[in-house]
Design a protein around this motif. Structure first.
Motif, short mmCIF file in Angstrom:
data_model
loop_
_atom_site.label_atom_id
_atom_site.label_comp_id
_atom_site.label_asym_id
_atom_site.label_seq_id
_atom_site.Cartn_x
_atom_site.Cartn_y
_atom_site.Cartn_z
N TYR A 1 1.16 -1.20 -0.02
CA TYR A 1 -0.02 -0.08 -0.05
C TYR A 1 0.97 1.14 0.02
CZ TYR A 1 -3.17 3.57 1.60
OH TYR A 1 -3.89 4.70 1.68
N ASN A 2 2.02 1.31 0.84
CA ASN A 2 2.77 2.38 0.93
C ASN A 2 3.43 2.56 -0.45
OD1 ASN A 2 2.03 3.29 3.40
ND2 ASN A 2 3.50 1.89 4.44
N GLU A 3 3.87 1.67 -1.06
CA GLU A 3 4.43 1.87 -2.49
C GLU A 3 3.49 2.07 -3.31
OE1 GLU A 3 6.63 -1.24 -5.78
OE2 GLU A 3 5.93 -1.92 -3.90
N CYS A 4 2.31 1.92 -3.47
CA CYS A 4 1.31 2.37 -4.15
C CYS A 4 1.23 3.94 -4.04
CB CYS A 4 -0.03 1.71 -3.96
SG CYS A 4 0.06 -0.01 -4.92
N LYS A 5 1.18 4.26 -2.59
CA LYS A 5 0.99 5.72 -2.09
C LYS A 5 2.08 6.70 -2.63
CE LYS A 5 0.79 8.48 2.05
NZ LYS A 5 0.80 8.24 3.55
N HIS A 6 3.39 6.02 -2.54
CA HIS A 6 4.35 6.75 -3.14
C HIS A 6 4.57 6.71 -4.59
CE1 HIS A 6 8.74 7.75 -3.81
NE2 HIS A 6 8.79 6.86 -4.70
N ASN A 7 3.92 5.95 -5.25
CA ASN A 7 4.06 6.04 -6.59
C ASN A 7 2.86 7.26 -7.05
OD1 ASN A 7 6.01 4.12 -7.47
ND2 ASN A 7 4.37 2.49 -7.54
N LEU A 8 1.71 7.24 -6.39
CA LEU A 8 0.66 8.34 -6.75
C LEU A 8 1.19 9.52 -6.37
CD1 LEU A 8 -1.90 8.92 -7.62
CD2 LEU A 8 -2.99 8.59 -5.29
N LEU A 9 1.83 9.77 -5.51
CA LEU A 9 2.44 10.90 -5.17
C LEU A 9 3.26 11.35 -6.07
CD1 LEU A 9 2.93 10.88 -1.30
CD2 LEU A 9 1.51 12.43 -2.38
N LYS A 10 4.21 10.53 -6.52
CA LYS A 10 5.34 10.65 -7.81
C LYS A 10 4.67 11.15 -8.88
CE LYS A 10 7.18 7.11 -9.71
NZ LYS A 10 7.89 5.84 -9.77
N TYR A 11 3.57 10.45 -9.21
CA TYR A 11 2.77 10.99 -10.54
C TYR A 11 2.13 12.13 -10.51
CZ TYR A 11 3.35 5.75 -11.52
OH TYR A 11 3.91 4.41 -12.09
N LEU A 12 1.68 12.52 -9.16
CA LEU A 12 0.89 13.84 -9.12
C LEU A 12 1.89 14.83 -9.31
CD1 LEU A 12 -1.27 13.16 -6.25
CD2 LEU A 12 -2.17 13.37 -8.62
N GLU A 13 3.14 14.76 -8.99
CA GLU A 13 4.32 15.70 -8.95
C GLU A 13 4.52 15.79 -10.27
OE1 GLU A 13 4.72 18.13 -6.52
OE2 GLU A 13 3.05 17.18 -5.41
N LEU A 14 4.63 14.99 -11.33
CA LEU A 14 5.32 14.94 -12.63
C LEU A 14 5.00 16.22 -13.45
CD1 LEU A 14 5.50 11.16 -13.57
CD2 LEU A 14 7.57 12.63 -12.96
N ASP A 15 5.42 16.78 -14.38
CA ASP A 15 5.10 17.94 -15.17
C ASP A 15 3.97 17.49 -16.13
OD1 ASP A 15 6.19 19.82 -13.65
OD2 ASP A 15 7.91 19.51 -15.02
N ASP A 16 4.02 16.10 -16.52
CA ASP A 16 3.26 15.50 -17.78
C ASP A 16 1.81 15.65 -17.42
OD1 ASP A 16 2.70 13.33 -16.41
OD2 ASP A 16 4.28 12.01 -17.62
N LYS A 17 1.35 15.39 -16.09
CA LYS A 17 -0.10 15.56 -15.77
C LYS A 17 -0.92 14.45 -16.62
CE LYS A 17 0.64 18.37 -12.73
NZ LYS A 17 1.10 17.99 -11.52
#
Length: 105
Positions: free
Chosen positions: A7-23
């Motif tokens: 779950y924490n890995e998924c959370k980390h990935n979601l946070l990472k994707y949200l911060e990317l410039d590509d949206k």
């Protein structure tokens, strides 16, 4: 890995994707009782501050239909939450995929 670690890995990935410039479109998938809704609720502030909207309750048939009709690269600032095992859906250049199928609570 334990369910909490996954779950924490998924959370980390979601946070990472949200911060990317590509949206790009973000797809979160998995059967029931694996933390998809909890993850969305936990990161609600971050999702909103990055100007993303969540479309919840989609199933595999919805996505299969959409994939045939629409180029996913046209979806920006959206998170699709899919109820179902989408292990065959891999990250593509036009979206990010978070597979929560291996988690169960």
């Amino acid at each position: 890995m334990t369910n909490i670690e996954l779950y924490n890995e998924c959370k980390h990935n979601l946070l990472k994707y949200l911060e990317l410039d590509d949206k790009k479109l973000i797809i979160i998938s998995g059967p029931g009782s694996n933390g998809k809704t909890t993850l969305i609720n936990e990161l609600k502030t971050e999702i909103e501050s990055n100007k993303y909207s969540v479309i919840d309750g989609l199933d595999i048939s919805n996505i299969t239909y959409l994939k045939k009709k629409i180029n996913f690269s046209e979806f920006n600032h959206l998170i699709f939450v899919i109820i179902g095992n989408m292990t065959n859906l891999t990250n593509k250049s036009d979206f990010h995929h978070i597979n929560m199928s291996s988690i169960s609570f």
